[in-house]
Design an enzyme around this catalytic site. Structure first.
Site, PDB file in Angstrom:
ATOM      1  N   LYS A   1       0.813  -1.224   0.000  1.00 37.53           N
ATOM      2  CA  LYS A   1       0.000   0.000   0.000  1.00 37.53           C
ATOM      3  C   LYS A   1       0.848   1.277   0.000  1.00 37.53           C
ATOM      4  CE  LYS A   1      -4.180  -1.943   2.089  1.00 37.53           C
ATOM      5  NZ  LYS A   1      -5.230  -1.779   3.099  1.00 37.53           N
TER       6      LYS A   1
ATOM      7  N   GLY B   1      -3.270   0.614  17.621  1.00 38.66           N
ATOM      8  CA  GLY B   1      -2.414   0.233  16.496  1.00 38.66           C
ATOM      9  C   GLY B   1      -1.864   1.479  15.823  1.00 38.66           C
TER      10      GLY B   1
ATOM     11  N   GLY C   1      -0.068   1.034  12.522  1.00 36.84           N
ATOM     12  CA  GLY C   1       0.390   0.646  11.194  1.00 36.84           C
ATOM     13  C   GLY C   1      -0.369   1.438  10.133  1.00 36.84           C
TER      14      GLY C   1
ATOM     15  N   ASN D   1      -4.859   2.227  -1.320  1.00 37.41           N
ATOM     16  CA  ASN D   1      -5.403   0.879  -1.545  1.00 37.41           C
ATOM     17  C   ASN D   1      -6.107   0.794  -2.891  1.00 37.41           C
ATOM     18  OD1 ASN D   1      -7.700   2.408  -0.722  1.00 37.41           O
ATOM     19  ND2 ASN D   1      -8.779   0.507  -0.315  1.00 37.41           N
TER      20      ASN D   1
ATOM     21  N   ASP E   1      -9.895   2.944   2.311  1.00 44.49           N
ATOM     22  CA  ASP E   1     -10.012   2.167   3.562  1.00 44.49           C
ATOM     23  C   ASP E   1     -10.719   2.980   4.647  1.00 44.49           C
ATOM     24  OD1 ASP E   1      -8.927  -0.277   2.833  1.00 44.49           O
ATOM     25  OD2 ASP E   1      -6.886   0.300   3.359  1.00 44.49           O
TER      26      ASP E   1
HETATM   27  P1  NAP Z   1       0.642  -3.302  10.142  1.00 49.21           P
HETATM   28  O1  NAP Z   1       1.085  -2.091   9.405  1.00 49.21           O
HETATM   29  O2  NAP Z   1       1.462  -4.544  10.109  1.00 49.21           O
HETATM   30  O3  NAP Z   1       0.449  -2.864  11.694  1.00 49.21           O
HETATM   31  C1  NAP Z   1       0.177  -3.821  12.670  1.00 49.21           C
HETATM   32  C2  NAP Z   1      -0.146  -3.125  13.999  1.00 49.21           C
HETATM   33  O4  NAP Z   1      -0.561  -4.122  14.919  1.00 49.21           O
HETATM   34  C3  NAP Z   1       1.033  -2.403  14.642  1.00 49.21           C
HETATM   35  O5  NAP Z   1       0.559  -1.251  15.284  1.00 49.21           O
HETATM   36  C4  NAP Z   1       1.529  -3.438  15.675  1.00 49.21           C
HETATM   37  O6  NAP Z   1       2.178  -2.856  16.775  1.00 49.21           O
HETATM   38  C5  NAP Z   1       0.213  -4.017  16.112  1.00 49.21           C
HETATM   39  N1  NAP Z   1       0.317  -5.357  16.698  1.00 49.21           N
HETATM   40  C6  NAP Z   1       0.560  -6.531  16.031  1.00 49.21           C
HETATM   41  N2  NAP Z   1       0.523  -7.561  16.907  1.00 49.21           N
HETATM   42  C7  NAP Z   1       0.244  -7.034  18.125  1.00 49.21           C
HETATM   43  C8  NAP Z   1       0.079  -7.606  19.435  1.00 49.21           C
HETATM   44  N3  NAP Z   1       0.193  -8.914  19.631  1.00 49.21           N
HETATM   45  N4  NAP Z   1      -0.208  -6.780  20.453  1.00 49.21           N
HETATM   46  C9  NAP Z   1      -0.328  -5.447  20.248  1.00 49.21           C
HETATM   47  N5  NAP Z   1      -0.177  -4.840  19.034  1.00 49.21           N
HETATM   48  C10 NAP Z   1       0.113  -5.648  17.993  1.00 49.21           C
HETATM   49  O7  NAP Z   1      -0.819  -3.753   9.675  1.00 49.21           O
HETATM   50  P2  NAP Z   1      -1.979  -2.840   9.026  1.00 49.21           P
HETATM   51  O8  NAP Z   1      -1.864  -2.849   7.548  1.00 49.21           O
HETATM   52  O9  NAP Z   1      -2.019  -1.545   9.730  1.00 49.21           O
HETATM   53  O10 NAP Z   1      -3.275  -3.729   9.372  1.00 49.21           O
HETATM   54  C11 NAP Z   1      -3.735  -3.867  10.702  1.00 49.21           C
HETATM   55  C12 NAP Z   1      -4.961  -4.768  10.734  1.00 49.21           C
HETATM   56  O11 NAP Z   1      -6.058  -4.141  10.068  1.00 49.21           O
HETATM   57  C13 NAP Z   1      -4.764  -6.126  10.055  1.00 49.21           C
HETATM   58  O12 NAP Z   1      -5.404  -7.107  10.827  1.00 49.21           O
HETATM   59  C14 NAP Z   1      -5.491  -5.966   8.732  1.00 49.21           C
HETATM   60  O13 NAP Z   1      -5.965  -7.207   8.239  1.00 49.21           O
HETATM   61  C15 NAP Z   1      -6.639  -5.061   9.146  1.00 49.21           C
HETATM   62  N6  NAP Z   1      -7.226  -4.315   8.033  1.00 49.21           N
HETATM   63  C16 NAP Z   1      -8.544  -4.530   7.767  1.00 49.21           C
HETATM   64  C17 NAP Z   1      -9.152  -3.830   6.751  1.00 49.21           C
HETATM   65  C18 NAP Z   1     -10.607  -4.063   6.475  1.00 49.21           C
HETATM   66  O14 NAP Z   1     -11.093  -3.654   5.404  1.00 49.21           O
HETATM   67  N7  NAP Z   1     -11.338  -4.679   7.382  1.00 49.21           N
HETATM   68  C19 NAP Z   1      -8.414  -2.908   5.980  1.00 49.21           C
HETATM   69  C20 NAP Z   1      -7.078  -2.688   6.294  1.00 49.21           C
HETATM   70  C21 NAP Z   1      -6.484  -3.424   7.321  1.00 49.21           C
HETATM   71  P3  NAP Z   1       3.757  -2.475  16.714  1.00 49.21           P
HETATM   72  O15 NAP Z   1       3.850  -1.170  15.976  1.00 49.21           O
HETATM   73  O16 NAP Z   1       4.141  -2.366  18.146  1.00 49.21           O
HETATM   74  O17 NAP Z   1       4.438  -3.618  15.991  1.00 49.21           O
END
Ligand code: NAP
Length: 284
Positions: free
Chosen positions: A70, A133, A135, A91, A107
């Site tokens: 992305k 979060g 990310g 996205n 998104d």
């Molecule tokens: P990303 O950039 O990899 O960020 C992951 C985030 O999760 C980071 O803030 C990380 O913290 C945190 N994290 C991971 N494991 C953790 C744990 N065990 N305890 C606490 N914090 C934890 O991922 P992303 O792209 O932002 O996506 C995040 C989520 O949103 C994913 O599950 C994705 O599938 C979902 N999503 C859904 C949609 C939808 O349409 N429903 C759209 C986009 C994303 P650190 O910074 O400390 O590592």
């Protein structure tokens, strides 16, 4: 039927085989009777930019872009929407006939649409929101919430520096907290959004108690595999209303479809039921 004029759009990611987007878009295309098809492009290796440049001119009308591309999708574009720039990610890419690549981010729009559908009384502008979060998904959510008038957004993250980077990029209404102090953000939140990947199938849950949330607080989880996460179950046990990640996925697909095919998706197609059936099939 595929013809000589069939328009092609799709989703690029790694992995992409379990994406629900082809199911949503092709169901809408079939109902609308549009001569177009939506396919998945699994991009192994490091060729995202070469792939995107090869589509210039409209060989493919548009792409949804998912993990891990992305941020690179935003970088490869010639022009980006304000929301994509503020989200730091795209996205959706569209390939214009003049050769330009345009970047969009739907998104955050999907997130707000999910609240409208599943918690229609919630008002984005009514008070503070806690985003868990930091990310790409969290940053997109914060950008969309600010755009919808949310006066204060807490970004609560395990790694504080990442939350601080979002606050720095998006302005003084955004404040960063470490996960251990989540309670401070929850106490007066109108909504709490899990934008971490904790809760995804195969990963541990999020170690955050929702006890401190006010009674009217809406709890949202972006994770949709599984759809019924421990986070949402905790919210329901406290009597809070909830919004799920599948509705957000459908919500982001609506403006993407319009960007690709020039009209909103047709009414009357139960894409949520189709997606739920696909998710159940994946589990089986
Ligand atoms: P990303 O950039 O990899 O960020 C992951 C985030 O999760 C980071 O803030 C990380 O913290 C945190 N994290 C991971 N494991 C953790 C744990 N065990 N305890 C606490 N914090 C934890 O991922 P992303 O792209 O932002 O996506 C995040 C989520 O949103 C994913 O599950 C994705 O599938 C979902 N999503 C859904 C949609 C939808 O349409 N429903 C759209 C986009 C994303 P650190 O910074 O400390 O590592």
């Amino acid at each position: 039927m595929i013809t000589g004029r069939t328009v092609v759009a799709g989703v690029a990611g790694r992995p992409v085989g379990h994406s629900l987007s082809p199911i949503l878009h092709n169901a809408w295309l079939a109902a609308a009777g549009i001569d177009a098809v939506y396919v998945a492009f699994p991009l192994e290796g490091d060729g995202f930019e070469a792939f995107a440049h090869a589509l210039r001119g409209g060989v493919v009308r548009g792409l949804n872009v998912t993990l891990p591309f992305k941020a690179r999708a935003l970088a490869v574009a010639d022009q980006a929407s304000d929301l994509a720039r503020r989200s730091g990610a795209a996205n959706v890419l569209t390939f214009e006939p003049d050769g330009r690549i345009l970047a969009h981010n739907t998104d955050g729009i999907g997130l707000l649409r999910a609240f409208q559908r599943q918690a229609p009384a919630w008002d984005a502008a009514a008070g503070s929101v806690a985003v868990l979060g930091a990310g790409g998904a969290a940053r997109g959510a914060v950008a969309a919430l600010l755009g919808a008038g949310t006066p204060r957004v807490w970004v609560v993250n395990r790694t504080l520096a990442r939350a601080e980077a979002i606050a720095q990029a998006l302005g003084p209404q955004v404040q960063a907290l470490p996960l251990g102090r989540a309670g401070e953000a929850l106490a007066d939140a109108t909504a709490v959004i899990n934008a971490t990947s904790a809760g995804l199938a195969g990963q541990g849950g999020l170690p955050v108690s929702l006890d401190a949330t006010p009674a009217g607080c809406v709890i949202m989880d972006m994770v949709y595999q599984p759809l019924d996460t421990a986070f949402l179950r905790q919210a329901r046990a406290l009597g809070r209303s909830t919004v799920d990640g599948l509705e957000m996925l459908i919500g982001q697909a609506v403006p993407a479809y319009e960007a690709f095919f020039g009209a909103p998706p047709p009414a009357g197609v139960d894409v949520r039921a189709l997606a739920l059936a696909a998710l159940a099939g994946d589990r089986g």
